[in-house]
Structure formats: structure tokens, C-alpha cells
Design an enzyme around this catalytic site. Structure first.
Site, short mmCIF file in Angstrom:
data_model
loop_
_atom_site.label_atom_id
_atom_site.label_comp_id
_atom_site.label_asym_id
_atom_site.label_seq_id
_atom_site.Cartn_x
_atom_site.Cartn_y
_atom_site.Cartn_z
N CYS B 115 0.78 -1.26 -0.28
CA CYS B 115 -0.10 0.33 0.56
C CYS B 115 0.95 1.30 -0.05
O CYS B 115 0.72 2.27 -0.84
CB CYS B 115 -1.03 -0.24 1.19
SG CYS B 115 -1.63 -1.14 1.11
N PHE B 254 -14.40 26.53 -5.05
CA PHE B 254 -16.10 26.54 -4.89
C PHE B 254 -16.13 27.30 -5.60
O PHE B 254 -17.41 28.23 -5.97
CB PHE B 254 -15.73 27.56 -3.23
CG PHE B 254 -15.30 27.24 -2.06
CD1 PHE B 254 -16.14 26.97 -1.61
CD2 PHE B 254 -14.24 27.24 -1.59
CE1 PHE B 254 -16.26 25.81 -0.48
CE2 PHE B 254 -14.40 26.65 -0.14
CZ PHE B 254 -14.55 25.90 0.03
N ARG B 256 -19.54 27.78 -7.86
CA ARG B 256 -20.89 27.90 -8.16
C ARG B 256 -21.62 29.19 -8.15
O ARG B 256 -21.08 30.29 -7.94
CB ARG B 256 -21.52 27.11 -5.96
CG ARG B 256 -20.36 26.46 -5.82
CD ARG B 256 -21.00 26.03 -3.99
NE ARG B 256 -20.14 25.18 -3.57
CZ ARG B 256 -20.39 24.30 -2.85
NH1 ARG B 256 -21.22 24.64 -1.62
NH2 ARG B 256 -19.86 23.19 -2.44
N GLY B 257 -22.84 28.90 -8.49
CA GLY B 257 -23.48 30.06 -9.15
C GLY B 257 -22.33 31.46 -10.34
O GLY B 257 -22.09 30.84 -10.89
N ASP B 258 -22.42 32.49 -10.11
CA ASP B 258 -22.24 32.93 -10.78
C ASP B 258 -20.36 33.33 -9.50
O ASP B 258 -19.93 35.01 -9.42
CB ASP B 258 -22.53 33.96 -11.03
CG ASP B 258 -22.39 35.56 -9.51
OD1 ASP B 258 -22.70 34.59 -8.55
OD2 ASP B 258 -23.30 36.44 -9.38
N ARG B 259 -19.81 32.55 -8.92
CA ARG B 259 -18.44 32.62 -7.88
C ARG B 259 -17.79 31.66 -7.76
O ARG B 259 -18.37 30.64 -8.45
CB ARG B 259 -19.17 32.94 -6.32
CG ARG B 259 -20.32 33.96 -5.68
CD ARG B 259 -20.98 33.34 -4.27
NE ARG B 259 -21.89 34.56 -4.49
CZ ARG B 259 -21.35 34.87 -3.59
NH1 ARG B 259 -19.95 34.39 -2.39
NH2 ARG B 259 -21.70 35.77 -3.07
#
Lengths: 273, 273
Positions: B115, B254, B256-259
Site C-alpha cells: 500500500c 467553490f 458555484r453559480g456566479d462565484r
């Protein structure tokens, strides 16, 4: 090279949906999981818990992302009956290209069953535990638990400052014993378990809140620790729900505000549903 | 047994915060990560990417959750200089208790470097790649990318029906080439990479949207695939940002939307900031 046909990725379960004071039995759709055993040149390389779609892509992309292969030219064959077996060429055609060190031309690592055995080992011991589903001894108050879930949500300082962590909390009844955060949801879970062990707090009968999703590997952790109740802000998989049912672990998901979904063993709640 | 003192878990970075038509340079707080090397009886057992707090708890909880130990009585010593070394007793005092099979009394598995080597192998080859930061050749339109991010958000059918998966999409300019979902964010990433490899689509210069968080192991995947731009709906870690800067990978979080927050190499965008 054939693309593996998509397997069923969605499952249906009967849940109790709680919203405020109301409880409704309904059918819900959950995502399914699959354990992909990836063999490399005939030896078990790793096992991955994944969604049962595009398994060849996952195998190839995983080997690429781990630096095992640099291009498809290094792949001699991919077979996929139940697992995914990849053969890579020892001397890749492009191994003389940009990356010419001996280390680069040689296979990336000695492939052992280390990673796979890890899981197999856990599963072998798990089988023992699985013969004893958890008794429904103590009952829990759903109302109290949802209040704890709301407090839990506002408790994470790391999350509030960075948005980048998962949180886990271990409770005894209404008392929060340990609250831990980590960039990995498994790590946050392991940390509360480790905290209990290091402080000599018995695990059986305690219950757990987690911000993260709940695939079956999270239920396995609960089985080991004999936790009768797991409450998540997020989604479980079908296999996690089935395992929780078989083990008599009460599993709640999408626990936010005055809402939660009860996926298994609602009898453990005092409230009548 | 001493509890390991908490290390610093937060870092400060300078970002460009985009909101609609405005762009502001500001200081932001991000979570830090740590690679815990867990040694078991002197041999590397696994490496875990985690938050640098409560590392002893993580080590103990991880071994418990994997079925390697059943109680603290099986742990003979824990040392923690930089890594975490655990010695377990071969014949645990409680091994005669509930679980008495030979398999249970013996150490849970043959511990190899499988691993750990996995990661080390990837890192060794990574060092080669890391000598060549990605050139800022092609420029990207931030406006177009945020439009794609909004479309991406509504595209995930599995997410919309189950809430339980991550999604990843690979783009060439404005064209979406592959969209994949999985219960694991790493798997979703590996699937789009695998899809490109299987369909003989060159990776360098493509860019990627992901629903998941971005620790450094996601940037490592981007380095291997020579992706100059990674756009996430979620949070990066400090180490991921530093690695992206060093490799000249543009990293947005982050989104999201207009950000969106631009964490590294804003010069790759056509827009003046």
C-alpha cells in the site's frame, strides 16, 4: 477493446421519511456500489469500492493516475469477467521517450496483494462479527438525535473556516464524547474510534454522526465497533443499507434541519412511526 | 501514552475571489493536509492523506476499523516521530476471547509495503514530471468555464436521483468530452482519464470539472495527465494549492453559480483580473 456494458447503478429501497412531526413510508432510489478487483499481470493489485459503470475506464485511469502506465501502448490486454485484469508490457514502446530512467522503464512497483489483502483481511474477520447482528437493546430518541445533528452541523470550526473537511462525532446517549474533523471522511470516523480506544471508552452501544456519505465500508467500521446507530448528513448506498439491515444497525441519511431518512431498523427509535 | 500535540491545521493563501463581474484579491483560509506513514511492527503498513491532528487516534482507529486490532490490549507501543509506528503483540491477551480461530489470533494479514509503495511509486515518477511545470500556452475564458460549471451541476442524473455520487467532466475548450459519476471522487476522476485513454484522446491541454474536494492527490492526477486547469465545486487544501502553483496548474474552487475562487495561476484566464 470492448467497453464493459453498464450494470445497474440504481437500487430501490423502502425508507421512512421524517419531516418535522410527520413520518411517511416510501420508496426511495439509492446508488449501488461495486467492488472492483484490479489484477495486474495476474496478481491482485488493488480493490476499489466504486459505482458499477465504466469499470474498464476506472481500471485504466487508475493505473495512469498512479503512474503505473503512461499510455495505452503499455497495456497488452484487459479482461473483465468479474474483476478487471490488466496485463502491461514490461518494456513499453514509449519508455524511451521523455522518461528514460531505469526506474521509469521498469514496472512502477512490485505488485503484491498488500492492498487487496488489506480489505480481504478485514472482510474475513468481518464474517465472524456478522454472525451476530446487534441486539435492539437500548432505544434512541429520534427527536434528541436530530437535535444533536443540528448542533453537529454548526460545530465544525474547520469546515466553517475552510469548507474542506468532514466531521464525525461519537455519542453516548445525548452526550457527545468525541468530535473529530479530517479531509477524509474515513479518517474522521477512524479518529473518533481511535480516541475512544486510546481513552479506554467502550465502543459497543455508542452512536455516531457523520457529515459524509455512507458506502458499505463505513458500515463495516460500525460493525467492528458494534455501533447500533449511524446518522449521516449525506447519502448511503444500497449495499450499505442492506448491510445495515442484516446487522441490525439503524441507518439514517440526509439528516438536515428537521428532516431525515431512516433506511434500516426504525424499531430502535422510541417514537412510533 | 502521550497524545500527539496538534499541528497547524490551517493555512493562509492569497486568492482572487470572483463574484459576478467583480474580482477581488484577498487572503483566504484553507485546510492543511499531512501524509501519515503508518508502520506496523517496523514495516510500512499504509500511507494516509489526512488532516494533521489526532494522528495517534487515526492510527489506532484505522487499525481497529480494518480488523487488525480488536482492542488497545493488542498494542504494545506507539511511537510517533514523523510517521506513526505501531507495534502489536503477536498473541493478544484477548485473542482467546470471542474470536478464537487461528486466523483471528494471528496478525490480520501479511503486512507488506504494497500500500505504501503504491504511493511512493507514484511519487517517484511524479518527481520526474514535476521538473516541467505546465506552460501557459492556451488561455481559457473564465466566463465560459463558469457557464460550463453551472451546466455541469445540473447534469448529474445519478446525483439528482440519489444525492450520493461525485461527478467529473473532461473538456477540450468549450466541448465536454466525457462526464462520469462515481461514489468516489477519485474514481470519477480516474474514469474520465481512462475514457480518454481508451478512446485515444490526448490528455495534455484538456481541463477538468470536479464536484469533489481537491487535496494534493487530485493535483497529482492532473500533473500526470498534464491538465492545465482544474475547476472544483468544493474546497482545495493548502498543499494542493502549493502543488498547483509549482506546476503552473490553474486551480479554481467553490465554483458555484456566479462565484469562484482562483487559487493559482490566474494568468491562464483571458479576462483581466
Amino acid at each position: 477493446m470492448k467497453t464493459h456494458a453498464d450494470q445497474d447503478v440504481l437500487g430501490k429501497v423502502n425508507i421512512i421519511r421524517i419531516k418535522g412531526e410527520t413520518a411517511h413510508s416510501e420508496e426511495d432510489i439509492v446508488v449501488r456500489e461495486h467492488t472492483l478487483s484490479l489484477y495486474l499481470d495476474g496478481r491482485l493489485y488493488t480493490q476499489m469500492l466504486c459505482t458499477p459503470q465504466h469499470l474498464q475506464e476506472l481500471a485504466v485511469g487508475h493505473l495512469y493516475s498512479e503512474g503505473v502506465i503512461r499510455s495505452m501502448r503499455e497495456i497488452a490486454a484487459i479482461n473483465q469477467p468479474h474483476a478487471c485484469a490488466v496485463e502491461i508490457t514490461r518494456h513499453a514502446p514509449d519508455s524511451k521517450a521523455v522518461h528514460t530512467s531505469d526506474a521509469a522503464a521498469a514496472p512502477a512497483r512490485t505488485v503484491t496483494t498488500g492492498c487487496g489483502a488489506q480489505k480481504s483481511g478485514a472482510y474475513a474477520q468481518l464474517a465472524e462479527r456478522m454472525q451476530q447482528p446487534l441486539p435492539i437493546a437500548e432505544k434512541f430518541s429520534l427527536r434528541d438525535i436530530m437535535e444533536q445533528a443540528r448542533a453537529f452541523q454548526s460545530q465544525s470550526e474547520l469546515f466553517q473556516s475552510t469548507g474542506g473537511v468532514h466531521a464525525c462525532a461519537l455519542f453516548e446517549g445525548q452526550e457527545e464524547l468525541f468530535f473529530r474533523e479530517d479531509i477524509g471522511r474515513h479518517n474522521a470516523f477512524d479518529k473518533v474510534i481511535g480516541a475512544a480506544l486510546l481513552q479506554n471508552v467502550a465502543l459497543p452501544g455508542k452512536w455516531l454522526l457523520t457529515s459524509g456519505r455512507v458506502p458499505s465500508d463505513m458500515i463495516i467500521k460500525a460493525v467492528y465497533a458494534a455501533l447500533p446507530l449511524i446518522v449521516s448528513r449525506s447519502a448511503p448506498t444500497l449495499e450499505a443499507i442492506e448491510m445495515a439491515q442484516a446487522q441490525q444497525i439503524t441507518l439514517c441519511g440526509f439528516t438536515r434541519g428537521d428532516r431525515t431518512n431512516i433506511y434500516s431498523v426504525p424499531e430502535r427509535f422510541e417514537e412510533r412511526m
